[in-house]
Design an enzyme around this catalytic site. Structure first.
Site, short mmCIF file in Angstrom:
data_model
loop_
_atom_site.label_atom_id
_atom_site.label_comp_id
_atom_site.label_asym_id
_atom_site.label_seq_id
_atom_site.Cartn_x
_atom_site.Cartn_y
_atom_site.Cartn_z
N HIS A 1 -7.81 -5.30 -0.85
CA HIS A 1 -6.78 -4.65 -0.53
C HIS A 1 -5.65 -5.63 0.29
O HIS A 1 -5.98 -6.06 1.30
CB HIS A 1 -6.93 -3.24 0.04
CG HIS A 1 -5.79 -2.43 0.14
ND1 HIS A 1 -4.81 -1.95 -0.52
CD2 HIS A 1 -5.07 -1.58 1.26
CE1 HIS A 1 -3.97 -1.29 -0.26
NE2 HIS A 1 -4.02 -1.05 0.92
N SER B 1 0.75 -1.25 0.02
CA SER B 1 -0.09 -0.04 -0.09
C SER B 1 0.90 1.12 -0.11
O SER B 1 1.59 1.59 -0.92
CB SER B 1 -0.87 -0.08 1.07
OG SER B 1 -1.82 0.87 1.11
N ASP C 1 -9.85 -4.19 -4.99
CA ASP C 1 -9.07 -3.22 -4.43
C ASP C 1 -9.20 -1.98 -5.35
O ASP C 1 -8.95 -1.82 -6.34
CB ASP C 1 -7.75 -3.65 -4.14
CG ASP C 1 -6.63 -2.66 -3.59
OD1 ASP C 1 -6.99 -1.61 -3.23
OD2 ASP C 1 -5.50 -3.31 -3.33
#
Length: 307
Positions: A277, A152, A246
């Site tokens: 995600h 991320s 995601d």
């Protein structure tokens, strides 16, 4: 076919409240202040039984080093891992589990910076600090023996750091792994809104709010926090993992497309149907398979599979 475990996680994720955090930016500062009162997590007993855990505190942030008991395998890469959390959240147990799993499969050691968080500290300070850490590790282990990885926001930080090395003409790591990378802090990629109802963790408005807090005085499209808009030529062999549920699927696809346009496609690109995600970090069969494939990728790049 999506595993039963993945379906259960998809059902349970909203109960954790992470989606609320990213969907209500007007409450973000209050919630960040509450998070700051909580202790920063470190590897649990499961990993302390397998690894020697050391923590250095002389920098402006803690640096945790995870080393297999008896030492790392000589052929294994040294992992430099940047955790996700929108640049505003601390490291979580899922991060430690993923790091421990990778190190265990590879016989590798890892350096994990508990980097300063936004909004207290911004990209103009954090990225140079991570560059200084990389320089230390490159001197110690050899740049080609380092594998940079992140999930991320940590994936965005990893890519921004490599771009900084390229601009400076410095030796690059031997490989890079990006899990659900956030590489556009503007959160303006076309298609996010269509995916958002399926995403049980992120929301575009929350990503933009996090980006603003990490940016400080920088514009949100500055490559130091939005490396998608920087020069992508000359990257080390790179693996990208993302899921179709995601919203950062949009970022991953744009990154892949740009790399292909310049004739330097990712060495590995995995797009998993219905995965959320950072599914690679989740305790589901698909996540375990992704970490196993990551270890295989790193062996191939660093020669750890050679006798």
């Amino acid at each position: 076919m999506v595993s039963l475990g993945a379906r259960f996680v998809e059902f349970a994720l909203p109960l954790l409240g992470i989606k609320r955090f990213f969907s209500q930016p007007h409450k973000m500062d209050q919630r960040i202040a509450k998070m700051r009162r909580q202790a920063s997590l470190r590897p649990g007993r499961k990993w302390r039984e397998k690894f020697d855990i050391a923590e250095e505190t002389e920098r402006s942030y803690p640096l945790v080093t995870v080393t297999p008991k008896g030492g790392a395998r000589p052929e294994a890469p040294h992992l430099l891992y940047f955790h996700g959390g929108g640049y505003v959240m601390d490291i979580a147990s899922l991060h430690w589990d993923a790091i421990g799993t990778l190190c265990n499969e590879l016989g590798a050691a890892a350096s994990v910076p508990i980097y300063p968080l936004a909004p207290e500290v911004t990209a103009e300070t954090t990225l140079p600090a991570m560059r200084a850490l990389y320089d230390e590790l490159a001197d110690r282990y050899g740049a080609q023996n380092i594998a940079i990885a992140g999930d991320s926001a940590g994936g965005g930080m990893a890519l921004a750091l490599v771009q900084d090395l390229i601009r400076g003409g410095k030796p690059l790591p031997g490989s890079m792994v990006l899990f659900s990378p956030w590489v556009d802090a503007t959160a303006s990629g076309e298609g996010m809104a269509a995916i958002a109802p399926r995403d049980k963790i992120l929301a575009p408005v929350g990503l933009e709010a996090c980006g603003q807090r990490y940016a400080g005085t920088l514009p949100l499209n500055d490559p130091r926090l939005s490396p998608l808009f920087g020069d992508l030529t000359g990257l080390p062999p790179t693996a990208i993992f993302v899921g179709t549920s995601d919203i950062l699927l949009v970022d991953a696809r744009r990154l892949k497309d740009r790399l292909e346009q310049i004739g330097e496609p990712p060495a590995l690109y995995r797009e998993a149907d219905r995965m959320q995600h950072v599914w690679m970090l989740l305790p589901i069969p698909e996540g375990r398979a992704a970490l196993s494939e990551t270890a295989q990728f790193l062996r191939a790049q660093h020669g750890a599979n050679k006798k």
